[in-house]
Motif scaffolding. Structure first.
Motif, mmCIF file in Angstrom:
data_model
loop_
_atom_site.group_PDB
_atom_site.id
_atom_site.type_symbol
_atom_site.label_atom_id
_atom_site.label_comp_id
_atom_site.label_asym_id
_atom_site.label_seq_id
_atom_site.Cartn_x
_atom_site.Cartn_y
_atom_site.Cartn_z
ATOM 1 N N HIS A 229 65.727 -25.121 83.192
ATOM 2 C CA HIS A 229 64.484 -24.726 82.530
ATOM 3 C C HIS A 229 63.654 -23.879 83.493
ATOM 4 C CE1 HIS A 229 63.436 -28.340 84.785
ATOM 5 N NE2 HIS A 229 62.197 -27.883 84.808
ATOM 6 N N GLU A 230 62.680 -23.206 82.934
ATOM 7 C CA GLU A 230 61.815 -22.361 83.753
ATOM 8 C C GLU A 230 60.910 -23.243 84.615
ATOM 9 O OE1 GLU A 230 58.331 -19.030 83.148
ATOM 10 O OE2 GLU A 230 59.745 -19.406 81.514
ATOM 11 N N PRO A 231 60.864 -23.003 85.925
ATOM 12 C CA PRO A 231 60.044 -23.852 86.797
ATOM 13 C C PRO A 231 58.552 -23.615 86.587
ATOM 14 C CG PRO A 231 61.037 -22.070 88.050
ATOM 15 C CD PRO A 231 61.604 -21.992 86.669
ATOM 16 N N ILE A 232 57.764 -24.638 86.885
ATOM 17 C CA ILE A 232 56.310 -24.534 86.783
ATOM 18 C C ILE A 232 55.759 -23.704 87.931
ATOM 19 C CG2 ILE A 232 54.159 -25.864 86.814
ATOM 20 C CD1 ILE A 232 55.764 -28.163 85.550
ATOM 21 N N ILE A 233 56.335 -23.910 89.134
ATOM 22 C CA ILE A 233 55.938 -23.120 90.303
ATOM 23 C C ILE A 233 57.176 -22.452 90.881
ATOM 24 C CG2 ILE A 233 53.959 -24.588 90.850
ATOM 25 C CD1 ILE A 233 55.667 -25.779 93.123
ATOM 26 N N SER A 234 56.962 -21.420 91.673
ATOM 27 C CA SER A 234 58.098 -20.708 92.269
ATOM 28 C C SER A 234 58.683 -21.522 93.423
ATOM 29 C CB SER A 234 57.649 -19.343 92.784
ATOM 30 O OG SER A 234 56.786 -19.499 93.896
ATOM 31 N N VAL A 235 59.905 -21.193 93.795
ATOM 32 C CA VAL A 235 60.567 -21.863 94.913
ATOM 33 C C VAL A 235 59.782 -21.621 96.200
ATOM 34 C CG1 VAL A 235 62.681 -21.956 96.280
ATOM 35 C CG2 VAL A 235 62.828 -21.728 93.812
ATOM 36 N N GLU A 236 59.238 -20.424 96.366
ATOM 37 C CA GLU A 236 58.463 -20.109 97.570
ATOM 38 C C GLU A 236 57.210 -20.981 97.657
ATOM 39 O OE1 GLU A 236 59.333 -17.626 95.321
ATOM 40 O OE2 GLU A 236 61.118 -17.054 96.438
ATOM 41 N N GLN A 237 56.506 -21.156 96.520
ATOM 42 C CA GLN A 237 55.321 -22.020 96.508
ATOM 43 C C GLN A 237 55.700 -23.456 96.846
ATOM 44 O OE1 GLN A 237 53.965 -21.180 92.501
ATOM 45 N NE2 GLN A 237 52.063 -20.307 93.324
ATOM 46 N N TYR A 238 56.796 -23.937 96.289
ATOM 47 C CA TYR A 238 57.254 -25.293 96.548
ATOM 48 C C TYR A 238 57.529 -25.491 98.035
ATOM 49 C CZ TYR A 238 60.165 -29.448 96.592
ATOM 50 O OH TYR A 238 60.686 -30.673 96.883
ATOM 51 N N LYS A 239 58.258 -24.562 98.632
ATOM 52 C CA LYS A 239 58.579 -24.676 100.058
ATOM 53 C C LYS A 239 57.321 -24.623 100.921
ATOM 54 C CE LYS A 239 63.277 -22.944 99.742
ATOM 55 N NZ LYS A 239 64.219 -21.884 100.110
ATOM 56 N N ARG A 240 56.368 -23.762 100.556
ATOM 57 C CA ARG A 240 55.128 -23.656 101.320
ATOM 58 C C ARG A 240 54.336 -24.965 101.254
ATOM 59 N NH1 ARG A 240 52.798 -18.880 99.342
ATOM 60 N NH2 ARG A 240 51.691 -20.075 97.774
#
Length: 89
Positions: free
Chosen positions: A23-34
């Motif tokens: 499914h489409e994520p709520i936040i981007s992978v970059e935001q999650y990692k940050r």
């Protein structure tokens, strides 16, 4: 939780199926990692080995300093208080 025997039943790791990108994520992978890096940088372990997830986030409305996390012996509830207020009144 098994409601028939009223106990928690753990699944075997071999039985768990993880499907990524369904499914489409709520936040981007970059935001999650940050955010994960930010959480790790401000995480402190208490004397009892517990982690305060709100470290440096909850501030005192009066003085603006970070609130301290504490627990009274025998009580499982988390308590937050202003260290400045506790020390100086």
């Amino acid at each position: 939780m098994s409601y028939k025997i009223r106990k928690r039943v753990r699944n075997d790791k071999d039985d768990i199926l993880i499907v990524e990108n369904t499914h489409e994520p709520i936040i981007s992978v970059e935001q999650y990692k940050r955010v994960q890096r930010l959480r790790e940088s401000r995480t402190r372990v208490s004397k009892s080995g517990e982690i305060n997830l709100f470290a440096q986030i909850i501030k005192c409305g009066t003085c603006g300093k970070s609130m301290s996390w504490y627990r009274h012996p025998g009580n499982k509830a988390n308590n937050y208080g202003c260290r400045e207020f506790r020390e100086r009144g």
